[in-house]
Enzyme design. Structure first.
Site, PDB file in Angstrom:
ATOM      1  N   TYR A   1       0.832  -1.204   0.000  1.00  0.00           N
ATOM      2  CA  TYR A   1       0.000   0.000   0.000  1.00  0.00           C
ATOM      3  C   TYR A   1       0.866   1.253   0.000  1.00  0.00           C
ATOM      4  CZ  TYR A   1      -3.872   3.137   0.918  1.00  0.00           C
ATOM      5  OH  TYR A   1      -4.809   4.129   0.800  1.00  0.00           O
TER       6      TYR A   1
ATOM      7  N   GLN B   1     -11.169   0.015   2.037  1.00  0.00           N
ATOM      8  CA  GLN B   1     -11.667  -0.833   0.945  1.00  0.00           C
ATOM      9  C   GLN B   1     -10.521  -1.490   0.184  1.00  0.00           C
ATOM     10  OE1 GLN B   1     -12.176   2.452   1.268  1.00  0.00           O
ATOM     11  NE2 GLN B   1     -12.144   3.545  -0.687  1.00  0.00           N
TER      12      GLN B   1
ATOM     13  N   THR C   1       3.565   9.357  12.278  1.00  0.00           N
ATOM     14  CA  THR C   1       5.016   9.322  12.329  1.00  0.00           C
ATOM     15  C   THR C   1       5.544  10.051  13.553  1.00  0.00           C
ATOM     16  OG1 THR C   1       7.013   9.676  10.998  1.00  0.00           O
ATOM     17  CG2 THR C   1       5.373  11.454  11.000  1.00  0.00           C
TER      18      THR C   1
ATOM     19  N   GLN D   1       9.515  16.016  10.336  1.00  0.00           N
ATOM     20  CA  GLN D   1       8.510  15.001  10.662  1.00  0.00           C
ATOM     21  C   GLN D   1       7.146  15.632  10.912  1.00  0.00           C
ATOM     22  OE1 GLN D   1       9.132  11.550  10.382  1.00  0.00           O
ATOM     23  NE2 GLN D   1      10.825  12.615   9.381  1.00  0.00           N
TER      24      GLN D   1
ATOM     25  N   HIS E   1       4.464  15.939   8.074  1.00  0.00           N
ATOM     26  CA  HIS E   1       3.701  14.791   7.595  1.00  0.00           C
ATOM     27  C   HIS E   1       2.220  14.917   7.913  1.00  0.00           C
ATOM     28  CE1 HIS E   1       6.439  11.765   5.945  1.00  0.00           C
ATOM     29  NE2 HIS E   1       7.329  12.130   6.844  1.00  0.00           N
TER      30      HIS E   1
ATOM     31  N   GLU F   1       9.869   5.713  16.558  1.00  0.00           N
ATOM     32  CA  GLU F   1       9.989   5.241  15.179  1.00  0.00           C
ATOM     33  C   GLU F   1      11.343   5.671  14.608  1.00  0.00           C
ATOM     34  OE1 GLU F   1       7.630   5.843  10.908  1.00  0.00           O
ATOM     35  OE2 GLU F   1       7.366   7.273  12.549  1.00  0.00           O
ATOM     36  N   HIS F   2      11.643   6.955  14.710  1.00  0.00           N
ATOM     37  CA  HIS F   2      12.933   7.503  14.282  1.00  0.00           C
ATOM     38  C   HIS F   2      13.616   8.106  15.507  1.00  0.00           C
ATOM     39  CE1 HIS F   2      10.058   8.186  10.877  1.00  0.00           C
ATOM     40  NE2 HIS F   2      11.005   7.567  10.200  1.00  0.00           N
TER      41      HIS F   2
ATOM     42  N   ASP G   1      14.483   8.413   5.000  1.00  0.00           N
ATOM     43  CA  ASP G   1      13.203   8.367   4.297  1.00  0.00           C
ATOM     44  C   ASP G   1      13.380   8.061   2.819  1.00  0.00           C
ATOM     45  OD1 ASP G   1      11.648   8.898   6.505  1.00  0.00           O
ATOM     46  OD2 ASP G   1      11.534  11.053   6.156  1.00  0.00           O
TER      47      ASP G   1
ATOM     48  N   HIS H   1       0.175 -39.469  21.728  1.00  0.00           N
ATOM     49  CA  HIS H   1       1.419 -38.947  21.171  1.00  0.00           C
ATOM     50  C   HIS H   1       2.525 -40.001  21.295  1.00  0.00           C
ATOM     51  CE1 HIS H   1      -0.630 -35.130  21.134  1.00  0.00           C
ATOM     52  NE2 HIS H   1       0.463 -34.467  20.751  1.00  0.00           N
TER      53      HIS H   1
END
Length: 444
Positions: A129, A193, A244, A266, A269, A335-336, A369, A428
């Site tokens: 995506y 969707q 982010t 950042q 974003h 994250e960063h 990035d 078993h």
């Protein structure tokens, strides 16, 4: 400009820090009731439902879901040569880094006549995506496609939202990036969707089959994340990505202009993007605030950036020492994470929790990035405490292959039977005894 939390002279416990530190409030559960009907409709009505929701959410109704090959060829031919060269460089560097992540099958000889092989097998079909909301992200196409291809995934489909401006096609730069990477299956569909169609498959308006996938990766908004949560199990997912975030651990050697520029990079974003400075220097914090006031007013997305920086998810945390700062950033698990201190490389080596670490003044997050070679699809929301970013391993499954001969089984039969009986699972043990033809513990 940034609100401050003063932890000088004290460092709370990890649990207390998680409660104290700024973090975006993203409640995926709160939108599940909105997303569930979308997922159910796509399961029941397929492409008709997809196009209905696309018209409603994206204000355009494409003629078909799958993008014709000629449109991708046209997008690549029309791509700005400067952007094409930059994408090609990004792809080359990403391929170099991800090639070294390949895994080889490993066979362990447990005993004479008994081996276990760990065989690495790629996922058969993956849906990738690329968002198309506030910004267009051809870089996300690179970051998703390269590790999947390197892992050996045999079938890839890329989804990106259709744009009314481009006649119901995804943004042409997205199409061009896909063409550069050799991805020829692209669907003009976005949001929840898209995830549902990837999971269930369907039949396009021209009668061609849209095959379902085994796994979906790539970032998106909260509605896409909710769809991933609802469909997890039917499909594998990379993560539930949130807004982010960047954390910067800095001391008085850091350049406030660099720090401010990174925080803004950042914040542009998303209004929910988190920009957090952890520093031992109050003077640096003051200087960064001054830089932010000047730079935010001059940046393109001033309103978005200012809202993000003033939000509850952003702020400055003052600490007494770099050691205390490390405890803070490990609890935050960004994250960063940028390290802008004296001896930055040594400090970075002590970090335990981060999606990616950027060392020193010349390794800004924006390099990662686009062109560092690293992957920018990274865990958010503190998930870096237990999860990794997207990599070749994300698309591989380890399968143990057990190969014992008769004598090797006989040699361990009594141990298997003993453990089976200890767990009250006698059948078993009987499955072993049926092959050895003897009672456990006997020498026959």
């Amino acid at each position: 400009m940034l609100k401050r939390t003063d932890l000088r002279g004290r460092v709370p416990s990890p649990a207390q820090l998680r409660a104290l530190l700024p973090r975006a409030e993203v409640d995926v559960d709160a939108v599940l009731h909105q997303v569930r009907p979308v997922v159910d409709a796509v399961r029941e009505r397929g492409v008709d439902a997809v196009l209905d929701y696309t018209e409603r959410f994206d204000a355009v109704r494409p003629d078909r879901v799958r993008v014709p090959a000629r449109e991708m060829e046209s997008a690549l031919a029309s791509l700005d040569p400067v952007v094409r060269e930059a994408l090609e460089e990004s792809i080359a560097r990403a391929r170099a880094v991800h090639a070294d992540q390949r895994r080889e099958d490993v066979t362990t000889r447990v005993v004479d006549g008994g081996t276990v092989t760990e065989r690495w097998v790629p996922v058969s079909r993956v849906g990738l995506y690329a968002p198309g909301g506030l910004a267009v992200y051809p870089s996300s196409v690179v970051m998703n496609v390269v590790p999947a291809q390197t892992a050996g995934v045999g079938s890839l489909v890329l989804c990106s939202p259709p744009q009314a401006e481009f006649g119901g096609l995804p943004h042409p730069t997205i199409l061009a990036a896909a063409a550069l990477l050799g991805v020829d299956d692209v669907w003009a569909v976005g949001g929840a969707q898209a995830v549902a169609l990837l999971a269930y498959g369907g039949t396009d308006t021209d009668g061609t089959e849209l095959e379902p996938v085994d796994m979906v990766t790539g970032p998106g908004n909260i509605y896409l994340t909710a769809a991933k949560r609802l469909l997890r199990g039917l499909i594998g997912i990379d993560s539930e990505a949130g807004p982010t975030e960047i954390a910067i651990l800095a001391d008085d050697t850091a350049d406030p202009a660099h720090v401010a520029a990174d925080l803004i990079s950042q914040a542009e974003h998303d209004t929910l993007a988190a920009s957090v400075l952890v520093t031992t220097s109050e003077a640096l914090a003051d200087a960064v605030d001054e830089e932010l006031r000047r730079r935010v007013a001059a940046t393109k997305h001033t309103e978005r950036v200012e809202q993000a920086l003033r939000g509850a998810q952003s702020g400055t945390v003052l600490v007494s020492t770099v050691d205390d700062g490390l405890r803070v950033v490990d609890a935050y698990a960004a994250e960063h994470l940028a390290i802008q201190t004296a001896n930055a490389r040594e400090v970075a080596a002590r970090v335990r929790n981060a999606g990616a670490i950027f060392v020193g003044p010349y390794s800004p997050v924006s390099l990662g990035d686009y062109c560092a070679g690293s992957n920018h699809v990274l865990p958010t929301g503190g998930f870096a405490r237990h999860s990794s970013g997207l990599s070749v391993q994300s698309f591989l499954r380890g399968i143990h292959v057990v190969d014992y001969n008769e004598q090797a089984l006989r040699d361990v039969a009594d141990k298997v039977v003993a453990l089976a009986n200890a767990e009250d699972l006698p059948a078993h043990g009987e499955a072993v005894m049926a092959r050895t033809g003897r009672l456990p513990g006997s020498d026959a």
